[in-house]
Design a protein around this motif. Sequence first.
Motif, PDB file in Angstrom:
ATOM      1  N   TRP A 192     -22.774 -30.573 -17.253  1.00  0.00           N
ATOM      2  CA  TRP A 192     -22.960 -31.196 -18.573  1.00  0.00           C
ATOM      3  C   TRP A 192     -24.202 -32.075 -18.589  1.00  0.00           C
ATOM      4  N   VAL A 193     -24.407 -32.836 -17.510  1.00  0.00           N
ATOM      5  CA  VAL A 193     -25.598 -33.685 -17.418  1.00  0.00           C
ATOM      6  C   VAL A 193     -26.856 -32.825 -17.423  1.00  0.00           C
ATOM      7  N   LEU A 194     -26.848 -31.744 -16.634  1.00  0.00           N
ATOM      8  CA  LEU A 194     -28.021 -30.886 -16.568  1.00  0.00           C
ATOM      9  C   LEU A 194     -28.253 -30.135 -17.870  1.00  0.00           C
ATOM     10  N   MET A 195     -27.180 -29.652 -18.494  1.00  0.00           N
ATOM     11  CA  MET A 195     -27.340 -28.947 -19.773  1.00  0.00           C
ATOM     12  C   MET A 195     -27.912 -29.881 -20.830  1.00  0.00           C
ATOM     13  N   SER A 196     -27.482 -31.139 -20.832  1.00  0.00           N
ATOM     14  CA  SER A 196     -28.048 -32.119 -21.771  1.00  0.00           C
ATOM     15  C   SER A 196     -29.532 -32.304 -21.505  1.00  0.00           C
ATOM     16  N   ASN A 197     -29.888 -32.390 -20.227  1.00  0.00           N
ATOM     17  CA  ASN A 197     -31.291 -32.553 -19.838  1.00  0.00           C
ATOM     18  C   ASN A 197     -32.115 -31.347 -20.264  1.00  0.00           C
ATOM     19  N   PHE A 198     -31.634 -30.148 -19.938  1.00  0.00           N
ATOM     20  CA  PHE A 198     -32.403 -28.941 -20.257  1.00  0.00           C
ATOM     21  C   PHE A 198     -32.479 -28.700 -21.758  1.00  0.00           C
ATOM     22  N   PHE A 200     -32.373 -30.992 -24.107  1.00  0.00           N
ATOM     23  CA  PHE A 200     -33.284 -31.995 -24.661  1.00  0.00           C
ATOM     24  C   PHE A 200     -34.739 -31.570 -24.480  1.00  0.00           C
ATOM     25  N   ASN A 201     -35.115 -31.211 -23.247  1.00  0.00           N
ATOM     26  CA  ASN A 201     -36.503 -30.844 -22.981  1.00  0.00           C
ATOM     27  C   ASN A 201     -36.895 -29.554 -23.680  1.00  0.00           C
ATOM     28  N   THR A 202     -35.952 -28.606 -23.779  1.00  0.00           N
ATOM     29  CA  THR A 202     -36.244 -27.364 -24.483  1.00  0.00           C
ATOM     30  C   THR A 202     -36.463 -27.610 -25.971  1.00  0.00           C
ATOM     31  N   GLY A 203     -35.577 -28.404 -26.570  1.00  0.00           N
ATOM     32  CA  GLY A 203     -35.730 -28.730 -27.989  1.00  0.00           C
ATOM     33  C   GLY A 203     -37.016 -29.487 -28.266  1.00  0.00           C
ATOM     34  N   LYS A 204     -37.369 -30.379 -27.349  1.00  0.00           N
ATOM     35  CA  LYS A 204     -38.597 -31.155 -27.518  1.00  0.00           C
ATOM     36  C   LYS A 204     -39.827 -30.245 -27.446  1.00  0.00           C
ATOM     37  N   PHE A 205     -39.819 -29.319 -26.504  1.00  0.00           N
ATOM     38  CA  PHE A 205     -40.934 -28.386 -26.373  1.00  0.00           C
ATOM     39  C   PHE A 205     -41.081 -27.541 -27.634  1.00  0.00           C
ATOM     40  N   ILE A 206     -39.959 -26.987 -28.128  1.00  0.00           N
ATOM     41  CA  ILE A 206     -40.012 -26.111 -29.312  1.00  0.00           C
ATOM     42  C   ILE A 206     -40.481 -26.890 -30.539  1.00  0.00           C
ATOM     43  N   TYR A 207     -39.970 -28.120 -30.732  1.00  0.00           N
ATOM     44  CA  TYR A 207     -40.364 -28.922 -31.906  1.00  0.00           C
ATOM     45  C   TYR A 207     -41.860 -29.212 -31.874  1.00  0.00           C
ATOM     46  N   ASN A 208     -42.356 -29.633 -30.723  1.00  0.00           N
ATOM     47  CA  ASN A 208     -43.775 -29.968 -30.621  1.00  0.00           C
ATOM     48  C   ASN A 208     -44.651 -28.731 -30.817  1.00  0.00           C
ATOM     49  N   ALA A 419     -37.991 -22.225 -16.679  1.00  0.00           N
ATOM     50  CA  ALA A 419     -36.913 -22.541 -15.731  1.00  0.00           C
ATOM     51  C   ALA A 419     -35.744 -23.220 -16.428  1.00  0.00           C
ATOM     52  N   ARG A 420     -36.050 -24.138 -17.326  1.00  0.00           N
ATOM     53  CA  ARG A 420     -34.977 -24.842 -18.044  1.00  0.00           C
ATOM     54  C   ARG A 420     -34.212 -23.893 -18.960  1.00  0.00           C
ATOM     55  N   ILE A 421     -34.916 -22.958 -19.583  1.00  0.00           N
ATOM     56  CA  ILE A 421     -34.248 -21.975 -20.441  1.00  0.00           C
ATOM     57  C   ILE A 421     -33.298 -21.122 -19.610  1.00  0.00           C
ATOM     58  N   PHE A 422     -33.768 -20.627 -18.474  1.00  0.00           N
ATOM     59  CA  PHE A 422     -32.931 -19.830 -17.567  1.00  0.00           C
ATOM     60  C   PHE A 422     -31.684 -20.612 -17.177  1.00  0.00           C
ATOM     61  N   LEU A 423     -31.894 -21.825 -16.696  1.00  0.00           N
ATOM     62  CA  LEU A 423     -30.788 -22.621 -16.181  1.00  0.00           C
ATOM     63  C   LEU A 423     -29.827 -23.033 -17.290  1.00  0.00           C
ATOM     64  N   LEU A 424     -30.364 -23.350 -18.471  1.00  0.00           N
ATOM     65  CA  LEU A 424     -29.508 -23.745 -19.587  1.00  0.00           C
ATOM     66  C   LEU A 424     -28.583 -22.602 -19.983  1.00  0.00           C
ATOM     67  N   PHE A 425     -29.133 -21.409 -20.138  1.00  0.00           N
ATOM     68  CA  PHE A 425     -28.301 -20.276 -20.540  1.00  0.00           C
ATOM     69  C   PHE A 425     -27.302 -19.924 -19.448  1.00  0.00           C
ATOM     70  N   GLN A 426     -27.746 -19.965 -18.189  1.00  0.00           N
ATOM     71  CA  GLN A 426     -26.835 -19.658 -17.094  1.00  0.00           C
ATOM     72  C   GLN A 426     -25.670 -20.638 -17.070  1.00  0.00           C
ATOM     73  N   MET A 427     -25.963 -21.933 -17.197  1.00  0.00           N
ATOM     74  CA  MET A 427     -24.909 -22.947 -17.117  1.00  0.00           C
ATOM     75  C   MET A 427     -23.965 -22.888 -18.312  1.00  0.00           C
ATOM     76  N   MET A 428     -24.483 -22.524 -19.469  1.00  0.00           N
ATOM     77  CA  MET A 428     -23.619 -22.422 -20.648  1.00  0.00           C
ATOM     78  C   MET A 428     -22.671 -21.230 -20.531  1.00  0.00           C
TER      79      MET A 428
END
Length: 537
Positions: A192-198, A200-208, A419-428
């Motif tokens: 849960w901690v890692l998914m929140s981290n990934f 957050f960073n994924t959403g921030k990248f896409i928004y910017n 890497a964050r996209i891979f890990l986020l989808f895997q963990m979900m």
Amino acid sequence: KFAFFPFFFLSFRPFHVEPTNIVSVNDDMQRVTDEASAMNKRIHYYSRLTSPADRALIAPDHVLPAPDEIYVYSPLGTAFKVDSCTDGYGKNSSLVTIFMIWNTMMGTSILSIPWGIKQAGFTSGIILILLMGILTLYCCYRVVKSRQMIPLTDTSNWEFPDVCKYYFGSFGQWSSLLFSMVSLVGAMVVYWVLMSNFLFNTGKFIYNFVHDINVTDIVPGTNGSNKVICPSAASDHPPQNRSVMFSSGNRTDFELFEEWWDKSQTVPFYLIAVLLPLLNLKSPSFFAKFNVLGTVSVVYLVFLVTVKAAHLGIHLEFNWFTENEFFVPEFRILFPQLTGVLTLAFFIHNCVITLLQNNRNQENNVRDLSIAYFLVGLTYLYVGVIIFASFPSPPLSKDCIEQNFLDNFPSDDIMSFVARIFLLFQMMTVYPLLGYLARVQLLKQFFGNAYPSLFHVLILNLAIVGAGVAMARFYPNIGGIIRYSGATCGLAFVFMYPSLIYMISLHRAGQLTWPALIIHIFIILLGLANLIAQFLL
């Protein structure tokens, strides 16, 4: 670092179903029919008449199908044919077995290995990875051999918790359940901690990217295309997801986005809407198809580490006990933090029997297990050493290495984003499987049913999700969570139970010697010291 598929078959025995009920591994998952379920219940009826050690009330031959018509029933609701199975063992080659063990052990702990090396010191960290790998391998070997040391009893269908129950009675049964739940819930909290981290960073990248915003994080970092940052150095600045923006866009919209897209304040709660309904599903069979993503993620992380190191170069300076502005000494008193992480990183003891039962050549079990441990240790060493050695010091201090080393790369780094996209989808996809395993282990013990009602399941899932949200909100330190949960469950499954069972079996056989007694008591004391040290340092 946590395993999923091996647990599905821990307490389920083979049974026969009609050919129309058989599902190919490559087919879409289907529910087993009522007729197949009834057959399963008849077989289980005999198995519950007495303990597994008593052969007097086993299912008679006329109830069992022919050997070539045996199928394995999965609690996910499918039946798989066991092709050409002899002596109760599977047909996996040694290569497949080695890869399965490697894939099962590799997990989230790999993200914290560079941080652990930093806490222990570079040289001490390498030595500890080697020593912990050897020690946990020996304890795992004792687990594999534990069934063979029980005389006059058929233990072919036993798992390690069954062995614990044989030697320690109900205490062994319930304590193994407790520590197994600690490892499962600890894994889910880390996820849960890692998914929140990934997220957050994924959403921030896409928004910017969508709004063409050039963002500079308010943290020290290097310049150039391969930027490395030091988030921990920004503790005296505004919250960690605040940024300086250079854009012709609407500043108010950007500030509103950052207010509603906060790593610890809001994002952990957004995950509830997606994951809580998935946890309440009776069967998470759909998500079992995505286990291969774990292997892909690890391979990509190794690739990312290699590319980053090639661009950043090597930055090392050896100081054994003195610390300067940019480098840490080779030995640090904080080394137990690494041993706590490594206890979980090398943890496979509660499912290793299942994995090795599928090995075609049982005489190669010890060799294959040793090779798998060697490869796991080599992977951890490679990632940990390369990240530590290539971390740019100066201008940054080695103390800047984060508990999740991906946090040392900014959110707009393309390779880290992938890497964050891979890990986020895997963990979900893995998270519902972990929740299913926790539900099966806990609710089945108390209610005799893994899904007694939606209310029971919902209460359990709310407690697990609440723990994850609380940690992501108030203690988002994956290194700390991993080392605490690893040292706790490792005390029982890695150090204490294998050693105690070995000493008791030798004593009953009249073969216990003083060297064996001293060595295994020392192993237990090491596990206890490892747990205590996590709370002192």
